[in-house]
Scaffold this active site. Structure first.
Site, PDB file in Angstrom:
ATOM      1  N   ASN A  59      45.017  19.871  47.983  1.00 13.88           N
ATOM      2  CA  ASN A  59      44.838  20.212  46.578  1.00 13.88           C
ATOM      3  C   ASN A  59      45.225  21.658  46.311  1.00 13.88           C
ATOM      4  O   ASN A  59      45.442  22.456  47.228  1.00 13.88           O
ATOM      5  CB  ASN A  59      43.382  19.984  46.167  1.00 13.88           C
ATOM      6  CG  ASN A  59      42.982  18.523  46.251  1.00 13.88           C
ATOM      7  OD1 ASN A  59      43.712  17.645  45.796  1.00 13.88           O
ATOM      8  ND2 ASN A  59      41.830  18.250  46.830  1.00 13.88           N
ATOM      9  N   CYS A  68      45.880   9.986  47.286  1.00 17.95           N
ATOM     10  CA  CYS A  68      46.315  10.269  45.915  1.00 17.95           C
ATOM     11  C   CYS A  68      47.251   9.162  45.476  1.00 17.95           C
ATOM     12  O   CYS A  68      48.319   8.983  46.064  1.00 17.95           O
ATOM     13  CB  CYS A  68      47.001  11.627  45.835  1.00 17.95           C
ATOM     14  SG  CYS A  68      47.713  11.984  44.205  1.00 17.95           S
ATOM     15  N   GLY A  69      46.858   8.424  44.458  1.00 13.93           N
ATOM     16  CA  GLY A  69      47.669   7.293  44.013  1.00 13.93           C
ATOM     17  C   GLY A  69      49.000   7.702  43.432  1.00 13.93           C
ATOM     18  O   GLY A  69      50.038   7.085  43.713  1.00 13.93           O
ATOM     19  N   ASN A  70      49.024   8.745  42.602  1.00 14.03           N
ATOM     20  CA  ASN A  70      50.290   9.227  42.057  1.00 14.03           C
ATOM     21  C   ASN A  70      51.150   9.846  43.155  1.00 14.03           C
ATOM     22  O   ASN A  70      52.373   9.696  43.174  1.00 14.03           O
ATOM     23  CB  ASN A  70      50.038  10.258  40.953  1.00 14.03           C
ATOM     24  CG  ASN A  70      49.428   9.621  39.721  1.00 14.03           C
ATOM     25  OD1 ASN A  70      49.882   8.593  39.252  1.00 14.03           O
ATOM     26  ND2 ASN A  70      48.374  10.237  39.203  1.00 14.03           N
ATOM     27  N   ASN A 162      38.456   7.659  48.245  1.00 17.05           N
ATOM     28  CA  ASN A 162      37.910   8.958  47.879  1.00 17.05           C
ATOM     29  C   ASN A 162      36.871   8.734  46.777  1.00 17.05           C
ATOM     30  O   ASN A 162      36.852   7.684  46.128  1.00 17.05           O
ATOM     31  CB  ASN A 162      39.011   9.939  47.462  1.00 17.05           C
ATOM     32  CG  ASN A 162      39.861   9.425  46.323  1.00 17.05           C
ATOM     33  OD1 ASN A 162      39.656   8.345  45.801  1.00 17.05           O
ATOM     34  ND2 ASN A 162      40.847  10.203  45.923  1.00 17.05           N
ATOM     35  N   HIS A 164      34.649   8.855  43.306  1.00 21.56           N
ATOM     36  CA  HIS A 164      34.833   8.995  41.862  1.00 21.56           C
ATOM     37  C   HIS A 164      33.511   8.758  41.142  1.00 21.56           C
ATOM     38  O   HIS A 164      32.641   8.032  41.629  1.00 21.56           O
ATOM     39  CB  HIS A 164      35.878   8.002  41.346  1.00 21.56           C
ATOM     40  CG  HIS A 164      37.239   8.237  41.915  1.00 21.56           C
ATOM     41  ND1 HIS A 164      38.189   9.007  41.276  1.00 21.56           N
ATOM     42  CD2 HIS A 164      37.812   7.829  43.079  1.00 21.56           C
ATOM     43  CE1 HIS A 164      39.279   9.055  42.018  1.00 21.56           C
ATOM     44  NE2 HIS A 164      39.078   8.345  43.109  1.00 21.56           N
ATOM     45  N   ASN A 195      35.571  13.299  42.096  1.00 20.59           N
ATOM     46  CA  ASN A 195      36.494  13.212  40.968  1.00 20.59           C
ATOM     47  C   ASN A 195      35.740  12.616  39.783  1.00 20.59           C
ATOM     48  O   ASN A 195      34.999  11.638  39.943  1.00 20.59           O
ATOM     49  CB  ASN A 195      37.689  12.319  41.315  1.00 20.59           C
ATOM     50  CG  ASN A 195      38.473  12.839  42.511  1.00 20.59           C
ATOM     51  OD1 ASN A 195      39.250  13.766  42.382  1.00 20.59           O
ATOM     52  ND2 ASN A 195      38.256  12.253  43.673  1.00 20.59           N
ATOM     53  N   GLU A 213      39.935  16.359  38.439  1.00 21.30           N
ATOM     54  CA  GLU A 213      40.117  16.036  39.851  1.00 21.30           C
ATOM     55  C   GLU A 213      39.451  17.072  40.751  1.00 21.30           C
ATOM     56  O   GLU A 213      39.585  18.282  40.517  1.00 21.30           O
ATOM     57  CB  GLU A 213      41.609  15.940  40.192  1.00 21.30           C
ATOM     58  CG  GLU A 213      42.257  14.672  39.674  1.00 21.30           C
ATOM     59  CD  GLU A 213      43.526  14.337  40.435  1.00 21.30           C
ATOM     60  OE1 GLU A 213      43.466  14.246  41.678  1.00 21.30           O
ATOM     61  OE2 GLU A 213      44.575  14.160  39.787  1.00 21.30           O
ATOM     62  N   ARG A 214      38.790  16.563  41.758  1.00 22.40           N
ATOM     63  CA  ARG A 214      38.151  17.420  42.749  1.00 22.40           C
ATOM     64  C   ARG A 214      39.204  18.313  43.407  1.00 22.40           C
ATOM     65  O   ARG A 214      40.190  17.842  43.945  1.00 22.40           O
ATOM     66  CB  ARG A 214      37.464  16.537  43.803  1.00 22.40           C
ATOM     67  CG  ARG A 214      36.795  17.282  44.930  1.00 22.40           C
ATOM     68  CD  ARG A 214      36.117  16.331  45.900  1.00 22.40           C
ATOM     69  NE  ARG A 214      37.055  15.419  46.556  1.00 22.40           N
ATOM     70  CZ  ARG A 214      36.748  14.662  47.601  1.00 22.40           C
ATOM     71  NH1 ARG A 214      35.524  14.694  48.097  1.00 22.40           N
ATOM     72  NH2 ARG A 214      37.646  13.856  48.143  1.00 22.40           N
ATOM     73  N   CYS A 222      45.675  10.474  37.278  1.00 17.74           N
ATOM     74  CA  CYS A 222      45.044  10.270  38.587  1.00 17.74           C
ATOM     75  C   CYS A 222      45.111   8.786  38.918  1.00 17.74           C
ATOM     76  O   CYS A 222      44.479   7.971  38.231  1.00 17.74           O
ATOM     77  CB  CYS A 222      43.601  10.763  38.582  1.00 17.74           C
ATOM     78  SG  CYS A 222      42.750  10.543  40.157  1.00 17.74           S
ATOM     79  N   GLY A 223      45.871   8.451  39.958  1.00 17.46           N
ATOM     80  CA  GLY A 223      46.036   7.048  40.331  1.00 17.46           C
ATOM     81  C   GLY A 223      44.771   6.435  40.892  1.00 17.46           C
ATOM     82  O   GLY A 223      44.352   5.353  40.477  1.00 17.46           O
ATOM     83  N   THR A 224      44.137   7.123  41.845  1.00 19.38           N
ATOM     84  CA  THR A 224      42.896   6.581  42.402  1.00 19.38           C
ATOM     85  C   THR A 224      41.803   6.548  41.346  1.00 19.38           C
ATOM     86  O   THR A 224      40.975   5.639  41.323  1.00 19.38           O
ATOM     87  CB  THR A 224      42.426   7.403  43.617  1.00 19.38           C
ATOM     88  OG1 THR A 224      42.244   8.766  43.236  1.00 19.38           O
ATOM     89  CG2 THR A 224      43.418   7.314  44.763  1.00 19.38           C
ATOM     90  N   GLY A 225      41.810   7.537  40.431  1.00 17.53           N
ATOM     91  CA  GLY A 225      40.833   7.543  39.350  1.00 17.53           C
ATOM     92  C   GLY A 225      41.004   6.358  38.420  1.00 17.53           C
ATOM     93  O   GLY A 225      40.020   5.752  37.964  1.00 17.53           O
TER      94      GLY A 225
END
Length: 278
Positions: A59, A68-70, A162, A164, A195, A213-214, A222-225
């Site tokens: 980060n 990170c999804g993106n 991760n 959220h 996150n 994002e953390r 945020c993909g994972t978000g």
């Protein structure tokens, strides 16, 4: 050192095809938008003994993220467009396990969209947190209850490799993200940080999400978000399983499918901005 600046819906990272010395410090220096290249962090593309490639992500504050999804969509574009592979079905090793990617190319033969099998989402029971300050804009009850000089915020913890914290609100646009985000990220209930996503429903199978994002703060996407949000929404009956759900972010739209076994598929764009040397 050569690098490529890439982004997924404005969630931008610096991609480096090697392992540099002190990646933590390098990420802090290069991510600075005034004195560096400017990014949400750096992504290292490395060899793997268990997958086609390995991804490590740091980060903007130097902390290492598990996933990170993106970022992983851009890794798929990077390795294909740069001739490191000719495969359109890839496996990428991350700190939260191996992820399966499918690459889609446009008319010029370069990758413009990537689908990622994100693994299973783990949705926990709602959690109410008390934070300092008064945030009446935080949304409908039970979020945003004012208690003297504090606010009670209720959200849903979700892990997709991760952590959220998904907060359902009436209007994600109205949330004071820059004030609430850092307070919730470092709340004592999340020893390693979290996150934070604010999510509002805007139509059938359609949501609006904003994210803190953390380790990076406010980001365009945020993909994972997005995966965490749709997993939480599906578990509440706010959207269906086994169907693509649109999540509108500051940088564009991702399509998330949560299956009945809670496995998640994410599909969205990946773009290169420029290459350079530093």
């Amino acid at each position: 050192m050569k690098f490529t600046k890439m982004h997924g819906l404005g969630n931008d990272y610096i991609y480096i095809n090697e392992l540099p010395d002190d990646p933590e410090g390098l990420s802090i220096r290069l991510s600075d938008r005034h004195f560096g290249i400017g990014s949400d962090g750096i992504v290292l593309i490395l060899p793997s003994e268990t997958a086609d490639f390995r991804m490590r992500i740091f980060n903007a504050d130097g902390s290492e993220a598990k996933m990170c999804g993106n970022g992983i969509r851009c890794v798929g574009k990077y390795v294909y467009d740069n001739g490191l592979t000719d495969k359109k079905d890839l496996t990428i090793q991350t700190e939260s396990g191996i992820k399966n990617l499918r690459l889609f190319t446009g008319g010029n033969g370069t990758v413009n969209e990537v689908s990622v099998e994100m693994g299973k989402g783990n949705v926990s029971d709602d959690l109410s947190l008390t934070i300092k300050g008064s945030y009446p804009q935080a949304g409908r009850v039970p979020s945003g209850i004012k208690v003297g000089g504090t606010t009670v915020v209720t959200g849903t913890p979700v892990s997709v490799g991760n952590p959220h914290f998904v907060i359902f609100v009436d209007d994600a646009e109205a949330v004071p993200l820059s004030q609430m985000g850092p307070v919730l990220e470092k709340h004592s209930s999340f020893p390693g940080g979290v996150n934070v996503e604010f999510l509002s429903k805007t139509g059938p199978e359609h949501f609006r999400m904003r994210v803190w994002e953390r380790g990076s703060g406010i980001t365009m996407a945020c993909g994972t978000g997005s995966c965490a949000c749709v997993a939480a929404a599906a578990s509440r009956g706010l959207c269906g399983f086994n169907t693509p759900v649109a999540v509108d972010l500051d940088g564009g739209t991702l399509y998330i499918t949560v299956h009945e076994d809670m496995s998640i598929t994410m599909k969205g764009p990946a773009a290169s901005v420029f290459t350079g040397e530093i």
